[in-house]
Design an enzyme around this catalytic site. Structure first.
Site: not given
Length: 466
Positions: A121, A169, A293-294, A299, A333, A342
């Site tokens: 396989s 810095h 922004s809500s 913004k 193996r 996967r």
């Protein structure tokens, strides 16, 4: 509570699907099965081309009909394979039976026993993964990554002469140009792309324990090593001659490491762009109808770069895990690689999504030259480096009696904001030559950028030699 309709777990499969769909064409489970069918069919064609066990080469029409099975691989084929695997409980065996069914339909039952001949396989799996990863990288991920680096490079060239205050810095430092800083990023990313472009994709094709044992029993006179090398080459892969039952996956670890390195450089760039936006180096162009922004209408949030940072971290987490896991297998193996691989599409999918977000984010930025000028004009003390260096040169040349010029400038500038007039007055009082004084009087923070402008040409040279 009513159950929700069937949902995907990964946001790559729903919320972000449009951005990553091209990678799914190669790194999905369906794409893996299509590649497995391709490998099985190409092996059949190769064996008949070699007239193994008295067979005759398939006609051009027969070969085309078999390859059409791969081209026509669709949802019906996916469903049929799933039905077979539900019985076999083995994905590769299901592919073998699927191919045998196609042989029966095409009237090629005479060669049915050559299906999966001499294979374990992992012979099918390792070559199939190599094909799908190679195609995903070369056809989808690399073009997107190259386009992004070209975009950053174009910005570097366009802004090569735009002076900008450096921060080391987080504090004011010797000025640079915006273009040179962008060129550094493009140069770093392009180095990783060259590594990825030169990646080898290896294939193993040597039977149950990598020794051609069954092959030699069935046909001792055949040079099976030459056949294996020819076949992996036929698939566009590089033959790995020394393996256990599995291909060792070292090339995958190398590739995933290089992509992770690219991701991390890009992550660094995203965090810097975020800070540039916060500083006002870049202005964000409002998208019509978009909400930042809500609750705060003013913004515009740098969400593209924040989203990219998150997805780059996710990509690195997956790819780093794969790189660590895949290079280890117990004895000949074990199946840890089967489950891990996967998730290759997940790792590349998050990286591709990040690349898309960075590209879109950069398109929505404009350079704020007024802010850059303001920063430079507010920090004349950054010329202290230039002044003390000139004094040193004057001292060596016998044109100054000043001892320890660094200490003199430190006393004047460290922890202080020094303006233009104050700095010129300081220069005028120095024991240095008139020529040196004149040079320093003409110096400004905006002109003290060294060879930043010219260094951008180094990026152009690296592009031309790619």
């Amino acid at each position: 509570m009513s159950p929700l309709p069937a949902q995907y777990l990964s946001p790559l499969d729903n919320r972000y699907f449009a951005a990553v769909a091209p990678i799914g064409e190669h790194l999905s489970e369906a794409a893996l099965n299509r590649a497995r069918v391709k490998v099985e069919i190409e092996w059949l064609i190769q064996l008949t081309d070699l007239r193994m066990f008295g067979t005759e080469p398939l006609t051009t029409q027969q070969q085309q009909a078999l390859r059409q099975v791969v081209s026509d691989f669709d949802q019906h084929a996916i469903d049929e394979l799933a039905e077979i695997e539900a019985v076999t409980k083995h994905d590769v065996k299901a592919v073998e039976y699927y191919v045998r069914a196609r042989l029966d339909e095409l009237g090629l039952n005479a060669i049915a026993e050559l299906t999966h001949f001499g294979c374990t396989s992992e012979d099918i799996n390792n070559t199939s993964y190599a094909i799908t990863i190679r195609d995903a990288v070369e056809q989808v991920w690399l073009p997107a990554a190259i386009a992004l680096v070209d975009q950053i490079s174009a910005m570097a060239v366009a802004e090569r002469a735009q002076p900008m205050l450096s921060l080391t810095h987080g504090q004011p430092a010797t000025p640079t140009t915006l273009g040179k800083e962008l060129a550094v990023v493009a140069h770093r990313l392009r180095r990783q792309l060259r590594r990825i472009e030169s990646q080898e994709y290896l294939g193993k094709w040597a039977g149950a324990t990598g020794n051609f044992a069954a092959h030699l029993v069935s046909s001792p006179e055949t040079d099976w090593e030459a056949v294996a090398e020819q076949f992996t080459g036929r698939l566009g892969l590089v033959w790995n001659p020394l393996t256990t039952q599995i291909e060792s996956h070292d090339w995958q670890a190398e590739l995933f490491g290089a992509v992770s390195h690219f991701n991390r450089i890009l992550h660094n760039f995203c965090s810097d762009v975020w800070l540039y936006i916060m500083r006002g180096v870049f202005k964000q162009i409002p998208a019509p109808g978009a909400t930042g922004s809500s609750t705060m209408p003013h913004k515009i949030n740098p969400i593209r770069f924040e989203n990219a940072e998150s997805n780059l971290e996710m990509s690195c987490a997956v790819l780093d895990s794969l790189a660590h896991t895949l290079v280890t297998s117990r004895m000949q193996r074990d199946l840890t690689d089967s489950s891990s691989q996967r998730n290759i599409g997940v790792g590349f999918g998050h990286s591709l999504l990040a690349i898309s977000n960075v590209a879109k984010g950069l398109d929505a930025l404009a350079v704020n030259s007024e802010r850059l000028t303001e920063e430079l004009d507010g920090n004349w003390e950054v010329l202290a480096e230039a002044i003390q260096t000139v004094i040193r040169a004057e001292k060596v040349a016998g044109r100054s009696s000043i001892d320890d010029p660094y200490a003199v400038l430190k006393e004047l500038t460290r922890g202080h904001t020094v303006g233009r007039d104050e700095l010129i007055a300081f220069v005028d009082g120095l024991d240095i030559s008139d020529a040196a004084k004149q040079q320093l009087r003409q110096l400004t923070p905006a002109s003290y950028t060294g060879r930043s402008n010219e260094l951008v040409d180094r990026l152009r040279s690296s592009v031309a030699s790619k």
